[in-house]
Write a protein that holds these residues in place. Structure first.
Motif, PDB file in Angstrom:
ATOM      1  N   MET A   1       0.850  -1.200   0.000  1.00 29.86           N
ATOM      2  CA  MET A   1       0.000   0.000   0.000  1.00 29.86           C
ATOM      3  C   MET A   1       0.886   1.250   0.000  1.00 29.86           C
ATOM      4  O   MET A   1       1.822   1.371   0.785  1.00 29.86           O
ATOM      5  CB  MET A   1      -0.907   0.003   1.241  1.00 29.86           C
ATOM      6  CG  MET A   1      -1.790   1.241   1.347  1.00 29.86           C
ATOM      7  SD  MET A   1      -2.878   1.194   2.783  1.00 29.86           S
ATOM      8  CE  MET A   1      -3.992  -0.115   2.328  1.00 29.86           C
ATOM      9  N   THR A   2       0.596   2.178  -0.895  1.00 29.84           N
ATOM     10  CA  THR A   2       1.356   3.420  -0.963  1.00 29.84           C
ATOM     11  C   THR A   2       0.794   4.437   0.017  1.00 29.84           C
ATOM     12  O   THR A   2      -0.299   4.272   0.559  1.00 29.84           O
ATOM     13  CB  THR A   2       1.284   4.005  -2.382  1.00 29.84           C
ATOM     14  OG1 THR A   2      -0.072   4.398  -2.649  1.00 29.84           O
ATOM     15  CG2 THR A   2       1.720   2.985  -3.419  1.00 29.84           C
ATOM     16  N   PHE A   3       1.547   5.499   0.248  1.00 30.37           N
ATOM     17  CA  PHE A   3       1.057   6.564   1.119  1.00 30.37           C
ATOM     18  C   PHE A   3      -0.217   7.186   0.550  1.00 30.37           C
ATOM     19  O   PHE A   3      -1.081   7.654   1.279  1.00 30.37           O
ATOM     20  CB  PHE A   3       2.126   7.639   1.298  1.00 30.37           C
ATOM     21  CG  PHE A   3       3.326   7.173   2.082  1.00 30.37           C
ATOM     22  CD1 PHE A   3       3.179   6.316   3.154  1.00 30.37           C
ATOM     23  CD2 PHE A   3       4.593   7.585   1.737  1.00 30.37           C
ATOM     24  CE1 PHE A   3       4.279   5.880   3.880  1.00 30.37           C
ATOM     25  CE2 PHE A   3       5.698   7.165   2.449  1.00 30.37           C
ATOM     26  CZ  PHE A   3       5.549   6.304   3.520  1.00 30.37           C
ATOM     27  N   ALA A   4      -0.339   7.189  -0.773  1.00 30.56           N
ATOM     28  CA  ALA A   4      -1.512   7.798  -1.403  1.00 30.56           C
ATOM     29  C   ALA A   4      -2.783   7.037  -1.073  1.00 30.56           C
ATOM     30  O   ALA A   4      -3.846   7.641  -0.862  1.00 30.56           O
ATOM     31  CB  ALA A   4      -1.322   7.873  -2.914  1.00 30.56           C
ATOM     32  N   THR A   5      -2.714   5.732  -1.041  1.00 27.96           N
ATOM     33  CA  THR A   5      -3.910   4.930  -0.817  1.00 27.96           C
ATOM     34  C   THR A   5      -4.136   4.593   0.656  1.00 27.96           C
ATOM     35  O   THR A   5      -5.202   4.104   1.015  1.00 27.96           O
ATOM     36  CB  THR A   5      -3.826   3.618  -1.616  1.00 27.96           C
ATOM     37  OG1 THR A   5      -2.645   2.900  -1.226  1.00 27.96           O
ATOM     38  CG2 THR A   5      -3.784   3.910  -3.108  1.00 27.96           C
ATOM     39  N   MET A   6      -3.163   4.855   1.491  1.00 25.19           N
ATOM     40  CA  MET A   6      -3.300   4.571   2.919  1.00 25.19           C
ATOM     41  C   MET A   6      -4.406   5.432   3.521  1.00 25.19           C
ATOM     42  O   MET A   6      -4.443   6.648   3.329  1.00 25.19           O
ATOM     43  CB  MET A   6      -1.980   4.879   3.618  1.00 25.19           C
ATOM     44  CG  MET A   6      -1.979   4.588   5.102  1.00 25.19           C
ATOM     45  SD  MET A   6      -0.367   4.964   5.836  1.00 25.19           S
ATOM     46  CE  MET A   6      -0.710   4.559   7.548  1.00 25.19           C
ATOM     47  N   PRO A   7      -5.363   4.837   4.258  1.00 27.99           N
ATOM     48  CA  PRO A   7      -6.406   5.655   4.898  1.00 27.99           C
ATOM     49  C   PRO A   7      -5.815   6.557   5.966  1.00 27.99           C
ATOM     50  O   PRO A   7      -4.853   6.178   6.644  1.00 27.99           O
ATOM     51  CB  PRO A   7      -7.349   4.612   5.497  1.00 27.99           C
ATOM     52  CG  PRO A   7      -6.525   3.379   5.663  1.00 27.99           C
ATOM     53  CD  PRO A   7      -5.526   3.401   4.533  1.00 27.99           C
ATOM     54  N   LYS A   8      -6.413   7.740   6.099  1.00 27.98           N
ATOM     55  CA  LYS A   8      -5.838   8.751   6.983  1.00 27.98           C
ATOM     56  C   LYS A   8      -6.935   9.461   7.774  1.00 27.98           C
ATOM     57  O   LYS A   8      -8.085   9.542   7.331  1.00 27.98           O
ATOM     58  CB  LYS A   8      -5.056   9.792   6.162  1.00 27.98           C
ATOM     59  CG  LYS A   8      -3.993   9.195   5.241  1.00 27.98           C
ATOM     60  CD  LYS A   8      -3.427  10.246   4.303  1.00 27.98           C
ATOM     61  CE  LYS A   8      -2.438   9.648   3.321  1.00 27.98           C
ATOM     62  NZ  LYS A   8      -3.122   8.799   2.299  1.00 27.98           N
ATOM     63  N   VAL A   9      -6.534  10.014   8.914  1.00 26.37           N
ATOM     64  CA  VAL A   9      -7.422  10.815   9.751  1.00 26.37           C
ATOM     65  C   VAL A   9      -6.819  12.205   9.863  1.00 26.37           C
ATOM     66  O   VAL A   9      -5.636  12.349  10.194  1.00 26.37           O
ATOM     67  CB  VAL A   9      -7.582  10.186  11.154  1.00 26.37           C
ATOM     68  CG1 VAL A   9      -8.417  11.093  12.053  1.00 26.37           C
ATOM     69  CG2 VAL A   9      -8.219   8.807  11.047  1.00 26.37           C
ATOM     70  N   GLU A  10      -7.631  13.231   9.596  1.00 25.20           N
ATOM     71  CA  GLU A  10      -7.141  14.615   9.631  1.00 25.20           C
ATOM     72  C   GLU A  10      -7.985  15.440  10.593  1.00 25.20           C
ATOM     73  O   GLU A  10      -9.215  15.451  10.502  1.00 25.20           O
ATOM     74  CB  GLU A  10      -7.177  15.235   8.228  1.00 25.20           C
ATOM     75  CG  GLU A  10      -6.640  16.652   8.200  1.00 25.20           C
ATOM     76  CD  GLU A  10      -6.290  17.165   6.812  1.00 25.20           C
ATOM     77  OE1 GLU A  10      -5.494  18.111   6.731  1.00 25.20           O
ATOM     78  OE2 GLU A  10      -6.812  16.627   5.828  1.00 25.20           O
TER      79      GLU A  10
END
Length: 331
Positions: A1-10
């Motif tokens: 998984m790339t950083f682009a597709t990694m789920p994130k919380v902002e």
């Protein structure tokens, strides 16, 4: 998984400042408002320093005048945010921009914003919650009006109250009444501090406003006792490294104290602040943290865990986001 597709919380994203430049230019053209001074030749937001940034921010958001404008803004901003893998976002909403802190008007704007957020969640899977913010440079009396708007509309969607704007105007204690009002309504609290002010600004904010999160907070690194207090009290910092670099709150990525703060045990989250203004995204933030500090997937998983634990949403929403984050770890 790339950083682009990694789920994130902002957790630290200014609602109006998430507007793509093209959205603002098109809206301004439709309303025959001249915003040309706020963009460069390539159509991007353009500013010289933090003081000028505040002027450009106000000028570029001037075309946003109606609830429908904010409904459309919410949808497109969350769409752009979701493209970078963000599955949960809290944004700062200012009643100053939504009806000049008039409660009746604020409720109309808020209803439209919620419509945009609901549509974005349905179409892009991003969950949105709102933190109402007063603007420090508008003064304590105006902050009371913003806090009243927040208190009167507190629910599972409007989950917090905070303060943004020019940090060096006034002292935190000047705004204590507003924060007390918001707290009594059940809202959770955050406040910008320690981006431009020294560690004493962070300390005063914690003492006088009794917040559980600090926006930015990077200058706390200059006071060892304060860092220890942040750790002891579990205060969460909403750090926006790319923003700090662009606005020259730090001299560059290599000089950013985020890694030192994390290594000391401070609870750290990462956000974009005003992404199109600073030519950043959550993916770019992760990529730069990887490039400069060597952070990798386990580090970013930990950041996400800290962020969703510190989020102001209800437990049901938190559990749903945690489930999505955990599922992605197996991809």
């Amino acid at each position: 998984m790339t950083f682009a597709t990694m789920p994130k919380v902002e957790l630290h994203l200014h609602h109006e400042a998430a507007a793509p430049p093209s959205f603002i230019r098109q809206l301004a053209q439709k309303k025959k408002i001249d915003v040309s001074d706020f963009f460069d030749d390539e159509g991007n937001y353009s500013f010289r320093d933090f003081g000028h940034f505040i002027q450009v921010y106000d000028g570029a958001t001037a075309p946003l005048t109606t609830p429908e404008d904010f409904r459309a803004l919410t949808y497109v901003a969350l769409e752009e945010t979701a493209k970078t893998g963000v599955i949960y976002a809290e944004t700062f909403l200012s009643p100053d921009f939504c009806g000049n802190c008039d409660l009746v008007a604020w409720k109309e704007f808020l209803a439209a914003i919620k419509e945009g957020a609901d549509a974005a969640e349905k179409d892009f899977g991003i969950v949105h919650r709102a933190i109402v913010t007063c603007l420090r440079h508008e003064g304590p009396e105006n902050a009371i009006k913003a806090a009243k708007c927040a208190a009167e509309t507190a629910d599972d969607y409007v989950v917090g109250f905070g303060m943004a704007g020019a940090e060096m105007m006034g002292r935190p204690g000047d705004f204590a009444y507003s924060f007390d009002m918001a707290r009594e309504s059940g809202l959770r609290l955050t406040c910008h501090a320690g981006e431009w002010g020294g560690p004493e600004m962070v300390a005063d904010t914690l003492r006088d406003l009794k917040v559980e999160r600090i926006g930015h907070g990077i200058n706390a690194i200059n006071d060892d006792a304060l860092v220890d207090k942040l750790v002891e009290d579990g205060i969460v910092l909403e750090v926006c490294p790319g923003s700090n670099v662009v606005l020259k709150a730090v001299s560059g990525w290599d000089d950013h104290p985020i890694a030192k703060l994390r290594d000391r045990g401070v609870k750290i989250t990462v956000s974009t602040d005003d992404p199109p203004f600073f030519h950043t995204t959550m993916t770019k933030e992760f990529e730069n943290l990887n490039r400069v500090f060597g952070w990798d997937r386990p580090d970013f998983d930990a950041l996400n865990t800290t962020a969703i634990e510190a989020a102001f949403c209800d437990d049901k929403t938190r559990a749903a986001i945690v489930k999505r984050l955990e599922a992605a770890k197996n991809d």
